[in-house]
Design a protein around this motif. Sequence first.
Motif, PDB file in Angstrom:
ATOM      1  N   PRO A   5      -2.279   7.664  -3.789  1.00 37.53           N
ATOM      2  CA  PRO A   5      -2.666   8.800  -4.995  1.00 37.53           C
ATOM      3  C   PRO A   5      -1.423   8.868  -6.053  1.00 37.53           C
ATOM      4  N   THR A   6      -1.780   9.437  -7.071  1.00 39.42           N
ATOM      5  CA  THR A   6      -1.009   9.676  -8.294  1.00 39.42           C
ATOM      6  C   THR A   6       0.078  10.646  -7.866  1.00 39.42           C
ATOM      7  N   PHE A  10      -1.032   7.400   1.546  1.00 37.83           N
ATOM      8  CA  PHE A  10      -2.071   6.794   1.368  1.00 37.83           C
ATOM      9  C   PHE A  10      -3.172   7.740   1.723  1.00 37.83           C
ATOM     10  N   VAL A  11      -4.503   7.615   0.944  1.00 34.90           N
ATOM     11  CA  VAL A  11      -5.715   8.383   1.429  1.00 34.90           C
ATOM     12  C   VAL A  11      -6.707   7.547   1.568  1.00 34.90           C
ATOM     13  N   TRP A  41       0.748  -1.236   0.041  1.00 30.95           N
ATOM     14  CA  TRP A  41      -0.099   0.050  -0.048  1.00 30.95           C
ATOM     15  C   TRP A  41       0.643   1.283  -0.024  1.00 30.95           C
ATOM     16  N   MET A  42       2.072   0.935   0.202  1.00 33.19           N
ATOM     17  CA  MET A  42       3.035   2.271  -0.046  1.00 33.19           C
ATOM     18  C   MET A  42       3.925   1.883  -1.191  1.00 33.19           C
ATOM     19  N   GLU A  43       4.907   2.724  -1.333  1.00 26.94           N
ATOM     20  CA  GLU A  43       5.953   2.463  -2.485  1.00 26.94           C
ATOM     21  C   GLU A  43       6.403   0.857  -2.384  1.00 26.94           C
ATOM     22  N   GLN A  44       6.428   0.362  -3.366  1.00 29.59           N
ATOM     23  CA  GLN A  44       7.094  -1.257  -3.216  1.00 29.59           C
ATOM     24  C   GLN A  44       8.115  -1.444  -2.460  1.00 29.59           C
ATOM     25  N   SER A  45       8.980  -0.338  -2.814  1.00 27.35           N
ATOM     26  CA  SER A  45      10.493  -0.632  -2.241  1.00 27.35           C
ATOM     27  C   SER A  45      10.322  -0.269  -0.513  1.00 27.35           C
ATOM     28  N   LEU A  52       0.687  16.022  -0.172  1.00 28.73           N
ATOM     29  CA  LEU A  52       0.828  14.855   0.456  1.00 28.73           C
ATOM     30  C   LEU A  52       2.310  14.418   0.701  1.00 28.73           C
ATOM     31  N   ASP A  53       2.601  13.645   1.533  1.00 24.78           N
ATOM     32  CA  ASP A  53       3.863  12.867   1.386  1.00 24.78           C
ATOM     33  C   ASP A  53       3.815  11.939   0.322  1.00 24.78           C
TER      34      ASP A  53
END
Length: 680
Positions: free
Chosen positions: A533-534, A548-549, A422-426, A543-544
């Motif tokens: 978000p994009t 996630f929103v 749900w965050m960046e894959q890394s 946003l950071d």
Amino acid sequence: MSHFIYEDEILYGSAYYYEYLPIRDRQKRLEAMQRDFDLMKKAGLNTIRIAESTWSTWEPEEGKFDFSDLVDMLELSKKNGLHVIIGTPSYAIPAWLYKKHPEIMGVGADGRPALYGHRQSFYLGSKPYQEAVRKVDEEMMKIVKDYDHVIGFQIDNETHHQNVFNPELQEAFVESLKERYGDDLDAFNRDFGLHYWSNAIASWDDFPALNGSINAQLLNEFEKFRRKMVEDFWAMQIEAVDQYRRPDQFVTQNFDFGWTNHSYGIHPEINQFSAQKLFDVMGGDIYHPSREDLTGKEISFDGHQMYAYKKKPYLILETQAMAGNGSTPLPGQLELNAIAHIANGSRMVAYWPFAAIHHSKEAMLDGLVGHDRKWTRILDEATRISKDFKKLQPVIAGTYKKAKVALLMNKESQYMISQYDWMEQSRTYNAYNDMMRWMADVLYEMNIPYTLIDPEYETVEDLSQYDLLIASAFISTTDAIQNKLRAYVEQGGHLLATFKSFQANERIELYMEARPYKMTDVFGLETSIGCRPTQKEIEREGLDPRAFVEEINPTTAVTDMVFEKGDTEPVLYRNQYGKGTAWYLAAMITSAKLKDVMRQILMESGIQLAKVEYPIVVERLYHDDGHEVVFVMNFSDQKHYFNVPENAKQIVVATGEDELPSLEKTVCLHPWQALVFELA
């Protein structure tokens, strides 16, 4: 109750590896060790930590023990007036043990056993391994038991389960499930959702290897089992040590932390709140960015962890002096870091290692001195630190930390957050720590004292001592925890929760009911939809980048704040519940925006905002009679001015200065400088 030496003296020292010296002749090795001890004494060090990787030296063949190097170290350290902490040697095994029992090596997720050579590459639950560990521990204790200057024992080193999947470990796990479920396999399949992708079983004999499991709920249960295995391993060694340990000798562990090129957050493979009960004092190692990247945030967050687990001072058993490429500190930083460790609640600072090692994997990592043992500005600064500690000890003796803000944490939430992209894959591995650090770093920059708690181990009365509880990605809870938090708010408490909170039970099974589960009336809202978000949305809404929103359906909650730039959707919701207030933060906003949120919430929670913020960092220690010791630290390369508290009694320490500055209304903090005040 036992009384330990760190209560009367700040321990200052380093790891020392006599057995690593590249000198064959014993007499010449002894002379070299004496020269090292002379350097230590000149710099003011009073403690060495030894032996945690010496097994093959002490037991070169099975059952044939040679503790001559250990005796040499103990005799010479005693002669030189140094305290000694001895590590049990279990985290690196001798070749003969591997040759006799290759099955003790850890089996990875790929099903292949680890190769011999690396430390911590074996299965802690292995019976042959444990028997050999217990034997070498007992033989060691027979040798060291009569040395009065041995002040404590470190049980293993940086222990965690190493993500092993050994067949016998999995068999033991299945047996534990059989004890719980008996023949009711339908309940087992339902509890862990094993009908998904045809993973359900009709017989315990059909239980598949967990290495390939895609079921996060079952793997979470296995994770609990492996964390318990670590605690059992420690308990076994403590039992061996306790046969000979004196009441004034402590046992500890060198806990390490979640890692991202340096110590970063909460380690996922240990239940720290459960494990702490095994030890007299928490110990750990903190490695952090240096030079222009030094912020003090790792010293603070990981130090807050260490203090929180026992609610008592802790020991820094390892930290860097020059270890690591590019980490040699700028002038003043070594002293600043040492003061920061004490300010956060440590009663020891020890470097790894004392001198650079001459062989193998870590040969290029310097300690307090390099390979040549030359005196440098680093030892000059270490000498100043030892003088600082002597001034600080009588002032901080008996002090403790206080906080009115608590960050909630639990291991189930940490595991669950790490399993889903749900965050960046890394960032998946550190997603939970990212969430915790997102909150903690803002509190740090605002100079708001906080602690960490697992509400499973707290009562409602315990929770009531805090003016504000923060649930950051507190995704997995139990009915009991939810009831405690409901009662806390209803009785007048203040609770801030973020997105991804109150969504799953203790098995990390996601609820079918509205979210936040059993807390919708407390927060006055429901949420069902969320997204990552994009890049355009991140830039537009402030946003950071890891954001996630969640989309919110308020019932009784009111909007407290909207996005920073777009002003398109609410970000913070506020709800009155009973006598208290609950806030729900629906998005991962920038740290700057989060500070705005926190200022508002802190003030409504009755918590006074600090008059200064980062890079000036303020920490406090308290005495029972109410007077304080205040640490003011400048984590920057610029001068800053600080208004001295009106009730300041004296300046105890001014790092980098030979004479203490006068107690004026305003003092100058030089780059990378710390001042310590005693208040009346």
